[in-house]
Design an enzyme around this catalytic site. Structure first.
Site, PDB file in Angstrom:
ATOM      1  N   ARG A   1       1.023  -1.388   0.102  1.00 34.38           N
ATOM      2  CA  ARG A   1      -0.044   0.130   0.319  1.00 34.38           C
ATOM      3  C   ARG A   1       0.957   1.060   0.319  1.00 34.38           C
ATOM      4  O   ARG A   1       2.002   1.416   0.618  1.00 34.38           O
ATOM      5  CB  ARG A   1      -0.933   0.183   1.492  1.00 34.38           C
ATOM      6  CG  ARG A   1      -1.872   0.920   1.499  1.00 34.38           C
ATOM      7  CD  ARG A   1      -2.698   1.131   2.415  1.00 34.38           C
ATOM      8  NE  ARG A   1      -3.579   2.654   1.754  1.00 34.38           N
ATOM      9  CZ  ARG A   1      -4.329   3.224   2.704  1.00 34.38           C
ATOM     10  NH1 ARG A   1      -4.243   2.085   3.477  1.00 34.38           N
ATOM     11  NH2 ARG A   1      -4.614   4.385   2.862  1.00 34.38           N
TER      12      ARG A   1
ATOM     13  N   ARG B   1      -6.344   1.436  -3.457  1.00 34.90           N
ATOM     14  CA  ARG B   1      -4.776   0.627  -2.787  1.00 34.90           C
ATOM     15  C   ARG B   1      -5.679  -0.280  -2.561  1.00 34.90           C
ATOM     16  O   ARG B   1      -6.706  -0.807  -3.024  1.00 34.90           O
ATOM     17  CB  ARG B   1      -5.473   1.224  -1.073  1.00 34.90           C
ATOM     18  CG  ARG B   1      -6.995   1.309  -0.946  1.00 34.90           C
ATOM     19  CD  ARG B   1      -6.809   2.859   0.074  1.00 34.90           C
ATOM     20  NE  ARG B   1      -7.780   3.856  -0.261  1.00 34.90           N
ATOM     21  CZ  ARG B   1      -9.006   3.578   0.399  1.00 34.90           C
ATOM     22  NH1 ARG B   1      -8.762   4.369   1.984  1.00 34.90           N
ATOM     23  NH2 ARG B   1      -9.478   4.668  -0.264  1.00 34.90           N
TER      24      ARG B   1
ATOM     25  N   ASP C   1      -6.182  -1.450   2.888  1.00 36.24           N
ATOM     26  CA  ASP C   1      -7.301  -0.609   3.347  1.00 36.24           C
ATOM     27  C   ASP C   1      -7.597  -1.482   4.200  1.00 36.24           C
ATOM     28  O   ASP C   1      -8.650  -2.322   5.024  1.00 36.24           O
ATOM     29  CB  ASP C   1      -8.331   0.122   3.016  1.00 36.24           C
ATOM     30  CG  ASP C   1      -8.362   1.173   3.454  1.00 36.24           C
ATOM     31  OD1 ASP C   1      -7.133   1.827   4.506  1.00 36.24           O
ATOM     32  OD2 ASP C   1      -9.129   1.705   3.824  1.00 36.24           O
TER      33      ASP C   1
ATOM     34  N   ASP D   1      -9.357  -0.533   8.306  1.00 34.62           N
ATOM     35  CA  ASP D   1      -9.605   0.053   9.308  1.00 34.62           C
ATOM     36  C   ASP D   1     -10.080   0.291  10.626  1.00 34.62           C
ATOM     37  O   ASP D   1     -10.447  -1.173  10.548  1.00 34.62           O
ATOM     38  CB  ASP D   1     -11.284   1.137   9.415  1.00 34.62           C
ATOM     39  CG  ASP D   1     -10.589   2.255   7.350  1.00 34.62           C
ATOM     40  OD1 ASP D   1      -9.535   2.702   7.630  1.00 34.62           O
ATOM     41  OD2 ASP D   1     -11.313   2.664   7.157  1.00 34.62           O
TER      42      ASP D   1
END
Length: 162
Positions: free
Chosen positions: A82, A91, A94, A96
């Site tokens: 990334r 991307r 990812d 989170d």
């Protein structure tokens, strides 16, 4: 501690990137993925000039503290290659950190619960797969599904139990 993580990818083999990410999390000592939502194709959020994403939410159990979990997530993203060039841009992966059980954290590097959950249908739909009552660790999110109805979300793979 239980963690809820949002996974997304829109570069390369999106499905494979998410599946390999889950494998990486499971290979982490004292960390285990307990449940995975369905996988959804979703439109980009924040920066629209890019391909659609595949997104899911996972529930994991870990002995890592929240900052260590954030470090794990950033390390896995980096291992996938990334590059952070454009805010909310394309991307390969990812991750989170959405929730760390009931913890509320606000530091320079980490805010939990994640501050944009209620704005993102690509998080809300998969979150509802794991928490069908519309509440996660005391955080009510079901009412936000209606306000995000205009965001494209299509389930492409059913929920996975580990």
């Amino acid at each position: 501690m239980k963690y809820v993580l949002g996974l997304g990818a829109n570069l390369g083999n999106r499905l494979e990137n998410i599946e390999k990410c889950i494998e990486c999390i499971n290979l982490t000592p004292s960390t285990k993925v307990i449940e995975c939502s369905g996988i959804y194709e979703t439109e980009p959020w924040g920066y629209e000039k890019q391909d659609n994403f595949y997104n899911c939410v996972i529930l994991a159990q870990s002995l890592l503290n929240p900052h260590e979990m954030l470090g794990l997530c950033l390390g896995i993203e980096s291992g996938f290659g990334r590059k952070r060039k454009i805010l909310y841009g394309p991307r390969i992966l990812d991750i989170d950190l959405l929730f760390a059980e009931n913890a509320e954290i606000k530091t320079e590097n980490l805010t939990v619960p994640h501050p944009h959950i209620r704005e993102r249908r690509f998080v809300l739909e998969p979150l509802a797969d794991i928490f069908p009552g519309g509440e996660c660790y005391g955080y009510e999110f079901k009412s936000s599904l209606k306000s995000t109805e205009n965001q494209y979300v299509k389930k492409i793979k059913e929920k996975i139990n580990y």
